[in-house]
Design an enzyme around this catalytic site. Structure first.
Site, PDB file in Angstrom:
ATOM      1  N   CYS A  64       0.853  -1.182   0.000  1.00  0.00           N
ATOM      2  CA  CYS A  64       0.000   0.000   0.000  1.00  0.00           C
ATOM      3  C   CYS A  64       0.896   1.242   0.000  1.00  0.00           C
ATOM      4  CB  CYS A  64      -0.914   0.011   1.213  1.00  0.00           C
ATOM      5  SG  CYS A  64      -1.886   1.521   1.201  1.00  0.00           S
ATOM      6  N   GLY A  65       0.952   1.897  -1.134  1.00  0.00           N
ATOM      7  CA  GLY A  65       1.794   3.089  -1.259  1.00  0.00           C
ATOM      8  C   GLY A  65       1.268   4.260  -0.454  1.00  0.00           C
TER       9      GLY A  65
END
Ligand SMILES: O=C(O)[C@H]1NCC[C@@H]1O
Length: 359
Positions: free
Chosen positions: A102-103
């Site tokens: 999850c950036g």
């Protein structure tokens, strides 16, 4: 206990404290205390992820579902790393389970880690502090801007990203649309489709319309393509679909708009850090961008911006991905912000203590 662990089946005497953040609108609930540490038998991060799914799912539902969260909530739990170069490790959670990357969470967590001195004080330096965060997909290098002691924007290099399948033609049941999609990996697998190819216009269609069509694309890909990842079968699943404006070519346009629908019809408000990683790798593999060209990725939900660029190719990794044309390390940057803190409790006689989702 199965992956459907419920609060009513376990001890409900619990207080969970969280720090609330966002990095482009998508919420991030960072668990600070009250969550039991995974057992020592869960050695690797992917083992811990499996343990969470099988034994801790009631806690995910507590902090993600209503009445404490909602269907588009996102969470992060910091745990012990097993990678020798990692400062810390993180497990991500959303409305359906536990993602591999999850950036937007990494952009927020970069600040959180430095602000909360989760690395030795001597390592905090201006103008940038480096933190290594182990994610389920692998080690992610994170640089946090620090100016006069205040943390700012964050950039990260994720695991090698690649184009998995190019120009796959799909049928979307119940419609006349036969879109061509690319499948890319940026720590998680995404299908990437142009808005007009599925009867959508990102600038005018409603979110419900986009969710409907993007979900149909995800389902069509899942029934047609067997995904494969060289590191672990746990990484080989389609996480979601990114609907784009089709502006992939850097020479024509250095900004592109997209919206990501992932997990159980969850809508990312941010431009999606792992999606930007996957899209940048696809654009590079298809010759739309060159190494070092910085493209801007804008969320159609709220205009928030990340940047993405290929910093280098990864030859060793490429050899292990026999069905991939190139592998690249992509740099993504964005800004994260604090929005508050929460203390969650549960009362024994609450009939809704297992949580629920309004879809
Ligand atoms: O920025 C990201 O990579 C994430 N945002 C929600 C979906 C992805 O996990």
């Amino acid at each position: 206990m199965s992956s459907t662990t419920k609060f009513s089946e376990v001890n409900s005497e619990i207080v969970i404290k969280t720090r609330e953040m966002h990095s482009g609108g998508e919420p991030l609930r960072v668990i600070e205390s009250g969550w039991p540490a995974p057992p020592k038998s869960a050695r690797t991060l992917l083992d811990k992820r499996r343990h969470m799914k099988e034994h801790m799912d009631h806690l995910r539902k507590l902090v993600m579902f209503e009445p404490r969260g909602h269907k588009d909530m996102y969470g992060a739990l910091l745990v012990e790393p097993d990678h020798p170069d990692a400062d810390l490790a993180v497990l991500f959670m959303h409305n359906e389970g536990y993602s591999t990357m999850c950036g937007h969470a990494i952009i927020a967590l970069g600040r959180y880690v430095v602000d909360n001195k989760l690395i030795p004080a001597g390592r905090i330096e201006e103008p940038e502090t480096k933190v290594n965060i182990q994610c389920p997909c692998g080690l992610v290098s994170v640089w946090v801007q620090v100016k006069n002691g205040k943390t700012g924007s964050v950039r990260f290099h994720s695991v090698p990203a690649f184009l998995h399948t190019s120009d796959l033609t799909l049928e979307i049941p119940g419609t006349q649309y036969k879109p061509s999609v690319d499948i890319g990996y940026g720590g998680a697998f995404y299908a990437v489709v142009k808005d007009r190819d599925i009867g959508i216009d990102l600038s005018t269609s409603t979110t419900d319309q986009i969710v409907e069509r993007a979900t149909a694309v995800s389902n069509a890909v899942r029934s047609k393509v067997k995904l494969w990842h060289p590191d672990s079968p746990d990484l080989a699943y389609l996480y979601g679909t990114i609907v784009t404006d089709g502006n992939d070519d850097f020479e024509t346009n250095d900004t592109t708009t997209n919206l990501t629908i992932f997990a159980d019809r969850e809508v990312d408000r941010a431009p999606t850090g792992s999606g930007v990683t996957a899209r940048t790798a696809i654009q590079y593999a298809k010759g739309h961008i060159k190494t070092g060209q910085v493209k801007k990725f804008k969320s159609s939900a709220n205009g928030s911006l990340y940047t993405g660029s290929v910093v280098r190719e990864v030859v060793e990794y490429f050899k292990r991905c026999s069905n991939s044309s190139s592998n690249s390390i992509v740099e993504v940057s964005g800004c994260g912000y604090y929005t508050g803190s929460s203390v969650f409790t549960v009362e024994d006689d609450d009939d809704l203590k297992d949580g629920f989702l309004l879809k």
